[in-house]
Design an enzyme around this catalytic site. Structure first.
Site, mmCIF file in Angstrom:
data_model
loop_
_atom_site.group_PDB
_atom_site.id
_atom_site.type_symbol
_atom_site.label_atom_id
_atom_site.label_comp_id
_atom_site.label_asym_id
_atom_site.label_seq_id
_atom_site.Cartn_x
_atom_site.Cartn_y
_atom_site.Cartn_z
ATOM 1 C CG HIS A 197 -1.960 -1.228 0.508
ATOM 2 N ND1 HIS A 197 -1.787 -2.465 0.996
ATOM 3 C CD2 HIS A 197 -3.543 -0.473 -0.122
ATOM 4 C CE1 HIS A 197 -2.887 -2.835 0.386
ATOM 5 N NE2 HIS A 197 -4.133 -2.510 -0.676
ATOM 6 C CD GLU A 439 -9.865 -8.444 -2.668
ATOM 7 O OE1 GLU A 439 -8.890 -8.147 -3.263
ATOM 8 O OE2 GLU A 439 -10.719 -7.841 -2.172
ATOM 9 C CG ASP A 463 -5.484 -8.975 -2.109
ATOM 10 O OD1 ASP A 463 -4.081 -9.313 -0.969
ATOM 11 O OD2 ASP A 463 -5.714 -7.631 -1.780
ATOM 12 C CB CYS A 510 -9.894 -2.431 -9.783
ATOM 13 S SG CYS A 510 -9.880 -3.587 -8.018
HETATM 14 C C1 PEP Z 1 -6.269 -6.188 -5.447
HETATM 15 O O1 PEP Z 1 -5.893 -7.157 -4.418
HETATM 16 O O2 PEP Z 1 -5.400 -6.239 -6.434
HETATM 17 C C2 PEP Z 1 -6.843 -4.600 -4.444
HETATM 18 C C3 PEP Z 1 -7.261 -3.324 -5.732
HETATM 19 O O3 PEP Z 1 -7.542 -4.704 -3.905
HETATM 20 P P1 PEP Z 1 -5.784 -3.907 -2.515
HETATM 21 O O4 PEP Z 1 -4.892 -3.283 -3.225
HETATM 22 O O5 PEP Z 1 -6.632 -2.759 -1.736
HETATM 23 O O6 PEP Z 1 -6.081 -4.752 -1.903
HETATM 24 MG MG MG Z 2 -7.653 -6.910 -2.254
#
Ligand code: PEP
Ligand code: MG
Length: 586
Positions: A197, A439, A463, A510
């Protein structure tokens, strides 16, 4: 320049762009507070010293809060309100004073009381509460630094006076929110992967970044002149004049390339042979909506609402959330906004400093698991989202679904909330689309059953890759295994797309694969309906779509599913589209 020879520290390209400047180095550390006993005649001075340090801390916090509200918006500024309230807690301060009267130094007394609170909260195990523990830690460090003249990392980031490059062991999303963004030219961190993140935040703040430097904080010294190359994933320390010159030219080329792309931002994302793709953007905060629009994205494919919950005193109420969702929905209207219900846990908002009590946080209490365990919090969010559903094209998405029961339970809560709202006389959009993040590999395998209960899928590749390849997305040591082009990953994605199409629902992606030109090309070839990328790479992805043929993308995607060498897949795609892009981006 220190006179030290040029050296290069290699890491993982996390956020594109190049920046040069002087480094500040934030190594992982806590204050060591020695035990010091006072003589009776020192007591009054010690109490006065503590009171002064608390006053100084409050003044700093108020100033930073106001600057943050002005520069970045209220949701970032609220972090500091929470800190001010911690300092106004009379009971804790009484405890500290009692210890000083027992003849402990102000530093020792303050540290002991606040460290105990921090630990108690931390041990409760709830992600939200752990985040509060992080706030107490920041306040503790600030007061200690005012008492002892030491600087803590939080103050270093929020009180920067000069333009700097930050080299740190890690930056939590909360650290990133606190830093004076306009002063940070770039950053490099020892830990983290491309989809940690920290990396995602860097891209959303449009700050060049390299993560996974492993020993960056020991290879770079405070004040060293460094170049952060966020395109190639390296940090050049004390560059030679010719290296600086070369990078200077590259910064100019990169700037003209990105401004050039913006000229096409309002054109549709359609291939040369007429296939169109919905190109939307991911946001972490409602303050990024402007960036979504400026970069020509068609709405928001993922709104990570977790940020609304962090760094604050108390939970966000329904009205506050409603106002946020309503404003986002109406600003991007008629384009959609997919509001993901909070996805706390994993590496989100839990700094590694307070090493989580869960041994395996990514396999632990996160996403929908947290929401279903805390239905009070979940329902408040769903009420706010549903109430905002008449203000634009609002869609709801649940994170981390791994079983049918979870989806059915979440939908039941939603149905309950919907009835409540109608009963209370609220207007809601009855046709508000509901979707899930795909995911977990389990969700892919049971996608057909899940598809019966939703309107869309959005593949969370960040994920999905880590769970499929058993390689932690935030751990630089296994970053070499974290491979989006692994055939297992590509086949799971292909399978999800096929099931969605056979089930008559639409499917997007996404995760960060949508922000990578090569992956986005393959996804398009696999028939994805929507790609949701970081706002500022949207023009680049659009350029790729507009200069490609769907027929070629389809052919290459089919081949990619059977090729075991990711480098070869990349080469195949680049042979097809590479000529259109400067090599620094590929
Ligand atoms: C993902 O896991 O691809 C996603 C978009 O969610 P995050 O990155 O917030 O876990
Ligand atoms: Mg995710």
């Amino acid at each position: 320049m220190t006179g030290t020879p040029e050296s290069v520290v290699n890491g993982i390209a996390a956020s594109p762009g190049i920046a040069m400047g002087n480094a500040i180095v934030l190594a992982e550390r806590d204050f060591h507070v020695p035990l010091r006993r006072l003589r009776p005649e020192e007591l009054d001075d010690e109490i006065a010293r503590l009171e002064q340090a608390i006053e100084d801390s409050k003044t700093q916090l108020h100033t930073t809060r106001d600057e943050m509200a002005r520069d970045m918006g209220e949701s970032y500024a609220r972090i500091f309100d929470a800190h001010i309230m911690i300092l106004e807690d009379k009971r804790s301060l009484e405890d500290v004073l009692a210890r000083i009267r027992d003849r402990y130094s102000a530093e020792f007394a303050f540290n002991a009381v606040f460290l105990r609170h921090e630990k108690e909260l931390w041990e409760k195990g709830d992600v939200y509460i752990k985040d509060r523990a992080g706030d107490i830690r920041d306040v503790r460090r600030r007061v200690l630094s005012n008492l002892s003249g030491l600087r803590g990392r939080s103050e270093e980031l929020s009180n920067l006076e000069d333009d700097v490059i930050v080299i740190s062991n890690d930056l939590s999303p909360a650290d990133t929110a606190r830093m004076r963004r306009e002063r940070i030219l770039a950053f490099g961190t020892d830990i983290g992967g491309r989809t940690s993140h920290t990396a995602i935040m860097a891209r959303s703040l449009e700050i060049p970044a390299v993560v996974g430097l492993k020993n960056g904080t020991s290879r770079v010294a405070e004040g060293d002149y460094v170049i952060v190359d966020g395109n190639r994933g390296k940090v050049v320390v004390n560059p030679l004049p010719e290296t600086r010159e070369k990078y200077g030219l590259e910064i100019e080329r990169y700037a003209s390339f990105t401004t050039g792309l913006l000229r096409f931002k309002d054109l549709p994302a359609v291939t040369v042979d007429g296939h169109s793709v919905m190109l939307s953007a991911n946001i972490e905060s409602h303050e990024e909506v402007g960036s979504v629009i400026e970069h020509g994205a068609r709405g928001i494919g993922l709104y990570r609402t977790e940020f609304i919950y962090i760094g604050r005193e108390g939970l966000p109420g329904e009205e506050e959330q409603y106002e946020i969702y309503r404003s986002v929905a109406s600003r991007v209207k008629p384009d959609p906004v997919i509001i993901r219900t909070m996805d706390l846990g994993g590496d989100k908002f839990v700094s590694p400093l307070e090493s989580p009590k869960e041994i395996n946080p990514y396999l632990g209490w996160r996403g929908i698991r947290f929401c279903l365990a805390r239905k009070d919090i979940f329902k408040t969010q769903l009420r706010a989202i549903l109430r905002a559903s008449t203000d634009g094209d609002v869609k709801i998405m649940y994170p981390m679904i791994s079983g049918l029961d979870e989806l059915l339970e979440a939908n039941a809560v939603l149905a309950e909330v919907r009835e409540e709202l109608k009963h209370e006389g609220h207007r809601i959009n009855e046709n508000c689309e509901i979707g899930i993040m795909v995911e977990t590999p389990a969700a892919v395998v049971i996608a057909r059953e899940l598809a019966r209960h939703v309107d869309f899928f959005s593949i969370g590749s960040n994920d999905l890759i880590q769970y499929t390849l058993a390689a932690d997305r935030g751990n630089e040591k296994v970053a070499y295994l974290y491979e989006p082009l692994h055939p297992a990953v590509l086949r799971l994605i292909m399978q999800t797309i096929q099931v969605a199409k056979e089930s008559g629902i639409w499917v997007g992606l996404c995760g960060e694969m949508s922000s990578d030109v090569v992956c986005a090309f393959l996804l398009m070839g696999m028939g994805i309906d929507e790609l949701s990328a970081s706002p500022y790479v949207v023009p680049e992805i659009k350029e790729m779509v507009r200069t490609s043929y769907m027929s070629e993308a389809k052919e290459i995607a089919e081949k990619a599913l059977t090729v075991f060498d990711p480098a070869e897949v990349r080469r195949m795609v680049l042979d097809c589209i590479g000529k259109e892009f400067p090599d620094m981006l590929l």
